[in-house]
Scaffold this active site. Structure first.
Site, short mmCIF file in Angstrom:
data_model
loop_
_atom_site.label_atom_id
_atom_site.label_comp_id
_atom_site.label_asym_id
_atom_site.label_seq_id
_atom_site.Cartn_x
_atom_site.Cartn_y
_atom_site.Cartn_z
CD GLN A 64 31.19 40.63 48.43
OE1 GLN A 64 30.02 40.28 48.47
NE2 GLN A 64 32.16 39.79 48.11
CG HIS A 85 28.79 40.48 44.92
ND1 HIS A 85 27.71 40.31 45.73
CD2 HIS A 85 28.77 39.41 44.10
CE1 HIS A 85 27.08 39.18 45.44
NE2 HIS A 85 27.70 38.62 44.45
CG PHE A 130 33.87 35.48 43.59
CD1 PHE A 130 32.50 35.33 43.53
CD2 PHE A 130 34.38 36.66 44.13
CE1 PHE A 130 31.64 36.34 43.98
CE2 PHE A 130 33.54 37.67 44.59
CZ PHE A 130 32.18 37.51 44.50
CD GLU A 160 29.33 37.68 40.74
OE1 GLU A 160 28.75 38.66 40.28
OE2 GLU A 160 28.79 36.91 41.55
CE LYS A 180 22.73 34.85 39.62
NZ LYS A 180 22.57 34.77 41.07
CG HIS A 181 25.67 38.73 37.29
ND1 HIS A 181 24.36 39.02 37.55
CD2 HIS A 181 26.12 38.07 38.39
CE1 HIS A 181 24.03 38.57 38.76
NE2 HIS A 181 25.08 37.99 39.29
#
Ligand code: 5GP
Length: 226
Positions: A38, A64, A113, A117, A120-121
């Site tokens: 990003q 990101h 952060f 990540e 979630k991923h």
């Protein structure tokens, strides 16, 4: 006999639907990776309610996330079962590197952060990359091509009024990486701002592949990079 046949057909059909459902929602099922970088000034520009903690956003592309994705729905899978983020698994050496490549450009809480990540991923591809490998691989991907430099060498530098077409921006990246990236934009009133550059990788996250232009920046209006 006819009755038996139709009941059997119904049963087979129901089983097929059930299997499809399990496969589409099941954890850890993905086709490829999206490695998303990003442009921090765009994050901060569109955050009007809670401004970024750093008054002068970084002027280089940062990570990101690395997202296992499905061709049928690139936003899935997410929030899978699996190991929760464990900060102790990020070595001090890697932590120092990630603080440069993968900072929290919004609120400055880098570890939180990374945790978000991974949870979630990253957890959705844990069978391929465990937590340590996930962050190491992302760091290596970030180092492999310097998008900021690639764009600068093509005279694509932040500018308050100049705009570019989608292919103006993709072309130099494609030339440098030999693969097609995907551009993601944020809309700010009437301006389409370049926000993210996505690299795609095959299932093992080793070989870069072309991204499909399924979503992302529109052709119109022309793209601003500020
Ligand atoms: P995703 O959850 O799909 O990985 O990304 C979407 C979320 O990530 C959004 O809520 C977006 O605000 C957040 N995000 C993107 N960049 C940053 C960042 O640098 N710091 C934090 N805290 N969130 C970010």
């Amino acid at each position: 006999m006819g009755m038996l046949k139709s009941s059997l057909a119904f049963l087979v059909l129901a089983l097929a639907f059930f299997l499809c459902f399990i496969m589409s929602t099941g954890d850890g099922s993905y086709d490829y990776f999206q490695f998303v970088q990003q442009w921090p000034p765009t994050n901060c520009r569109v955050r009007i309610k809670r401004p970024c903690s750093n008054p002068r956003p970084l002027q280089y592309f940062t990570i990101h996330g690395l997202w296992p994705s499905n061709y049928s729905n690139p936003t899935k899978p997410s929030n899978c079962n699996g190991s929760q983020f464990d900060g102790r698994k990020v070595s001090p050496q890697l932590r120092a590197k990630l603080k440069r490549s993968w900072p929290d450009v919004e609120s400055g809480n880098d570890t939180r952060f990374w945790e978000g990540e991974w949870n979630k991923h990253g957890r959705c591809s844990e069978q391929t990359l465990n937590q340590m490998q996930y962050f190491e691989r992302s760091q290596n991907m970030w180092r492999s091509y310097n998008i900021t430099e690639i764009l600068r060498n093509a005279s694509i530098v932040p500018h308050p009024t100049q705009t570019w077409t989608y292919s103006d921006i993709v072309s130099p990246i494609k030339k440098a990486t030999k693969r097609t990236p995907l551009l993601r934009c944020k809309q700010d009133k009437k301006t389409q701002l370049l926000h993210e550059v996505v690299f795609c990788y095959e299932y093992n996250a080793l070989k870069q592949i072309d991204c499909n232009r399924t979503a992302g920046c529109q052709n119109q209006p022309a793209i601003s990079f500020q």
